[in-house]
Design an enzyme around this catalytic site. Structure first.
Site, short mmCIF file in Angstrom:
data_model
loop_
_atom_site.label_atom_id
_atom_site.label_comp_id
_atom_site.label_asym_id
_atom_site.label_seq_id
_atom_site.Cartn_x
_atom_site.Cartn_y
_atom_site.Cartn_z
N THR A 1 0.82 -1.22 0.00
CA THR A 1 0.00 0.00 0.00
C THR A 1 0.85 1.26 0.00
O THR A 1 0.62 2.19 -0.78
CB THR A 1 -0.93 0.00 1.23
OG1 THR A 1 -1.78 -1.15 1.17
CG2 THR A 1 -1.77 1.26 1.27
N GLU B 1 9.71 10.22 9.17
CA GLU B 1 8.46 10.92 9.45
C GLU B 1 7.25 9.99 9.36
O GLU B 1 6.31 10.08 10.14
CB GLU B 1 8.29 12.08 8.47
CG GLU B 1 7.05 12.93 8.71
CD GLU B 1 7.12 13.70 10.02
OE1 GLU B 1 6.29 13.41 10.91
OE2 GLU B 1 8.01 14.56 10.17
N GLY C 1 1.35 8.65 10.53
CA GLY C 1 1.04 8.79 9.11
C GLY C 1 1.41 10.13 8.53
O GLY C 1 2.57 10.55 8.55
N GLY D 1 -10.21 -3.22 6.83
CA GLY D 1 -8.78 -3.11 6.61
C GLY D 1 -8.07 -2.22 7.60
O GLY D 1 -6.87 -1.94 7.46
N GLU E 1 -5.39 -5.75 11.32
CA GLU E 1 -4.86 -6.95 10.69
C GLU E 1 -5.67 -8.18 11.11
O GLU E 1 -6.44 -8.13 12.07
CB GLU E 1 -3.40 -7.15 11.09
CG GLU E 1 -2.48 -6.01 10.73
CD GLU E 1 -2.24 -5.89 9.23
OE1 GLU E 1 -2.44 -6.89 8.52
OE2 GLU E 1 -1.84 -4.79 8.78
N ASP F 1 1.76 -1.37 18.89
CA ASP F 1 2.02 -0.42 17.81
C ASP F 1 2.18 1.00 18.36
O ASP F 1 3.11 1.72 17.99
CB ASP F 1 0.87 -0.47 16.80
CG ASP F 1 1.00 0.57 15.71
OD1 ASP F 1 1.79 0.36 14.78
OD2 ASP F 1 0.29 1.60 15.78
N LYS G 1 5.62 3.73 18.55
CA LYS G 1 5.60 5.14 18.16
C LYS G 1 5.94 6.05 19.34
O LYS G 1 6.65 7.05 19.19
CB LYS G 1 4.23 5.49 17.59
CG LYS G 1 3.87 4.72 16.33
CD LYS G 1 2.40 4.88 15.97
CE LYS G 1 2.02 4.02 14.77
NZ LYS G 1 0.58 4.03 14.50
#
Length: 446
Positions: free
Chosen positions: A14, A127, A132, A185, A188, A199, A203
């Site tokens: 993606t 970045e 995102g 989506g 997962e 996750d 970060k």
């Protein structure tokens, strides 16, 4: 001076495909901003793709691409922490700048990778690894460079935020919303990294290092997921004027009067006031609230994932590196002559500030206690809290859910977690208590 900058994209999922589309769509803008032609010369893919320009070399040997003389900047978007690390180290060894969206890799191996990059006079830009398309890394490394950052709090996992939003707005149970998130989506097939906070912890480790000038220490981030959050608690929080969000916190504690001195790194569900800036960031959006001196609170919000958002962040890094390469050509300086340090502070100025243990953290609390409906129960609970030095901010007693049993909701003022642990242990030993005490941390974000 060569007029072209040659890119290699490793991984055509993606994000990799999104980067190709962005370059094709905005090619003229990129050249006008950089003064250079930006071209993709090689892509790393396991199978040949018919939709890739025939001028671009396709190769399954990623290590060969990382060493290629036909590449200036390597974009790593394959994910994982094994092959990705090997490829990045190979690129660095061969004098290539690197752009990566790989937060897990950097959180766990970033200290080694950044040190190797410094040794080889190249830069690793990341970045896209956090939030995102929100330029939070650039903001904290550059725009806030003159500020002392006291704390930050972030919604830094869109899946968790989507689940908590749906539970609150539509009264849907956790399992039902998670299933939809997988269908859409957002999550997962194995959602563990999202719903258990891993996750977000990756970060947060990056954000905390940039905020406080400390080495990356992912293994010291306290991590708690949202799988135990019930509609009952979501509704009670709303009734008391709060919302439950899954947040990451990095907090600098300088004063021992406010608990032990050090840095708190924690990811967990949190009650925050309904009028707080983060309370109305919903769906799959990400947001980071930074409190710094002298600027004060600033909020950065936007899409935290997806092809367009992540490709935008990747290409922002590419543009920075194009300018670095341009300055090298003009001034014959090293590749790193104009770049900001990887973790915002000069490497030998990173501090050894201790990371606080979970029992040293300081927060307010939401407690849900189930007890028999008998005289003196509330008095016993409040006495235990008072004896532990815990101040109560609000109490809510609800109608019985089971015959003879009532839920009691208590909000406390901030307290050191070790004190709360001892108090909960004593409360659960009372003969009138029918179940384990449910606790959720609370923060006013002030």
């Amino acid at each position: 001076m060569s007029n072209s900058i040659k890119l290699a994209i490793l991984g055509l999922g993606t994000v990799g495909t999104g980067v190709i589309n962005l370059i094709n769509d905005n090619l003229n803008e990129l050249k006008r901003r950089s003064g250079r032609d930006i071209i993709i010369t090689e892509v790393g893919t396991r199978r040949q793709r018919d939709d890739i320009d025939t001028n671009i070399m396709q190769n399954s040997d990623l290590m060969a691409i990382a060493a290629s003389d036909n590449v200036d900047i390597v974009i790593e978007v394959i994910g994982g922490t094994t092959l990705a690390k090997d490829v990045i180290m190979q690129a660095i060894k061969n004098g290539k700048h690197v752009v990566t969206a790989n937060k897990a890799l950097l959180a766990e191996h970033g200290n080694e990778i950044f040190a190797f990059a410094e040794e080889n006079n190249v830069h690793v830009a990341y970045e896209a690894a956090v939030a995102g398309g929100i330029p939070i890394i650039k903001v904290m490394r550059e725009a806030l460079a003159a500020n002392k950052i006291d704390w930050l709090a972030g919604i830094i996992n869109g899946t968790g935020n989507f689940i908590m939003t749906e539970m609150r707005d539509k009264g849907r149970p956790f399992a039902d919303v998670l299933s939809e998130a997988q269908e859409l989506g957002y999550a997962e097939a194995d959602p563990t990294f999202d719903v258990e906070g891993i996750d977000a912890a990756h970060k947060l480790a990056l954000l905390a290092s940039i905020a406080f000038g400390i080495p990356l220490q992912f293994d010291k981030v306290y991590c708690e997921g949202i799988t135990g959050i019930t509609l009952q608690d979501v509704n009670y929080a709303e009734e008391l004027g709060y919302r439950i969000k899954h947040l990451g916190f990095a907090v600098r504690r300088d004063s021992e009067n406010d608990g032990d001195a050090g840095v708190e790194l924690r990811v967990h569900p949190t009650l925050i006031p309904q009028d707080a800036l983060l309370a109305n960031v919903n769906g799959v959006k990400n947001a980071v609230l930074v409190n710094s001196h002298p600027l004060g609170q600033t909020l950065y919000c936007g899409d935290g994932a997806g092809a367009g958002a992540t490709a935008s962040a990747v290409m922002a890094d590419v543009m920075d590196l194009v300018r670095v390469l341009g300055s090298k050509d003009r001034d014959d300086q090293s590749n790193t002559g104009h770049h900001v340090p990887h973790l915002a502070f000069i490497p030998d100025q990173l501090s050894d500030t201790p990371i606080l243990r979970a029992d040293q953290m300081v927060t307010g609390y939401y407690l849900r206690v189930h007890a028999y409906d008998s005289p003196g129960v509330l008095a016993d609970i409040t006495r235990i809290l008072s004896d532990a030095g815990i101040n109560i901010d609000a109490i809510l007693q609800k109608p019985a859910h089971k015959v003879g049993q009532v839920p009691v909701i208590i909000l406390t003022l901030p307290v050191v977690e070790s004190q709360m642990n001892l108090a909960i242990e004593k409360i659960e030993k009372l003969e009138t208590i029918t179940d384990k005490v449910v606790r959720i941390r609370l923060d006013e974000l002030a």
